[in-house]
Scaffold this active site. Structure first.
Site, PDB file in Angstrom:
ATOM      1  N   HIS A  52       0.796  -1.416   0.125  1.00  0.00           N
ATOM      2  CA  HIS A  52       0.068  -0.025  -0.183  1.00  0.00           C
ATOM      3  C   HIS A  52       0.999   1.202  -0.039  1.00  0.00           C
ATOM      4  O   HIS A  52       2.133   1.192   0.330  1.00  0.00           O
ATOM      5  CB  HIS A  52      -0.865  -0.007   1.335  1.00  0.00           C
ATOM      6  N   GLU A  54       1.057   3.782   1.777  1.00  0.00           N
ATOM      7  CA  GLU A  54       1.630   4.329   3.317  1.00  0.00           C
ATOM      8  C   GLU A  54       2.834   3.442   3.616  1.00  0.00           C
ATOM      9  O   GLU A  54       3.956   4.004   4.029  1.00  0.00           O
ATOM     10  CB  GLU A  54       0.532   4.158   4.169  1.00  0.00           C
ATOM     11  N   CYS A  85      -2.338  -0.501   7.407  1.00  0.00           N
ATOM     12  CA  CYS A  85      -1.381   0.807   7.367  1.00  0.00           C
ATOM     13  C   CYS A  85      -1.399   1.597   8.756  1.00  0.00           C
ATOM     14  O   CYS A  85      -0.548   2.106   8.793  1.00  0.00           O
ATOM     15  CB  CYS A  85      -1.809   1.527   6.335  1.00  0.00           C
TER      16      CYS A  85
END
EC number: 3.5.4.33
Length: 149
Positions: A52, A54, A85
């Site tokens: 992801h 992040e 995250c």
């Protein structure tokens, strides 16, 4: 000290993710008004469900600093972080989280799991939401609308 938003840099990362066929989410880690880590969704390209935006930005920032903690750093991300995250943000000790669009389906900060509100959360960053939310939301709406055609 005057506040400077780095959300435009996160939006630029989201646009790069979209161009690569990934869900358009982007993130940047900032320390002392300098971007030290950039990330965008890369789950398909990396064959990695943890890739992801992040996580990618946090990994880049940790590498840049040569440490596993990002104390005193800010994270700008175009979409509310999911629970995974949010956990990484807590473990990295991010000081401030700025995000754009809320995620009523998978959010882990202001809806859903609300990771930072749990006693087990290692760290509770300051959270600021709604930064450039219209543009971040529009990127996501357009992406998924085109996927459905």
């Amino acid at each position: 000290m005057q506040f400077t938003s780095f959300m435009e840099a996160a939006l630029a990362e989201a646009r790069l993710a979209e161009a690569a066929g990934e869900v358009p989410v982007g993130a940047v880690v900032v320390r002392d008004a300098e971007i030290i880590g950039r990330g965008r969704n890369a789950t398909r390209a990396a064959c990695d469900p943890s890739a992801h935006a992040e996580i990618m930005a946090i990994r880049a920032a940790c590498t840049a600093l040569g440490q596993d903690r990002l104390t005193g750093c800010d994270l700008y991300v175009t979409l509310e972080p999911c629970a995974m995250c949010a956990g990484a943000i807590a473990h990295a000790r991010i000081a401030r989280l700025y995000f754009g669009a809320s995620d009523p389906k998978s959010g882990g900060v202001t809806v859903g799991a609300r990771v930072f509100e749990h006693r087990q959360s290692h760290h509770h960053p300051e959270v600021y939401d709604g930064i450039s939310s219209d543009e971040a939301s529009e990127l996501l709406r357009r992406f998924f609308k085109e996927k459905r055609l």
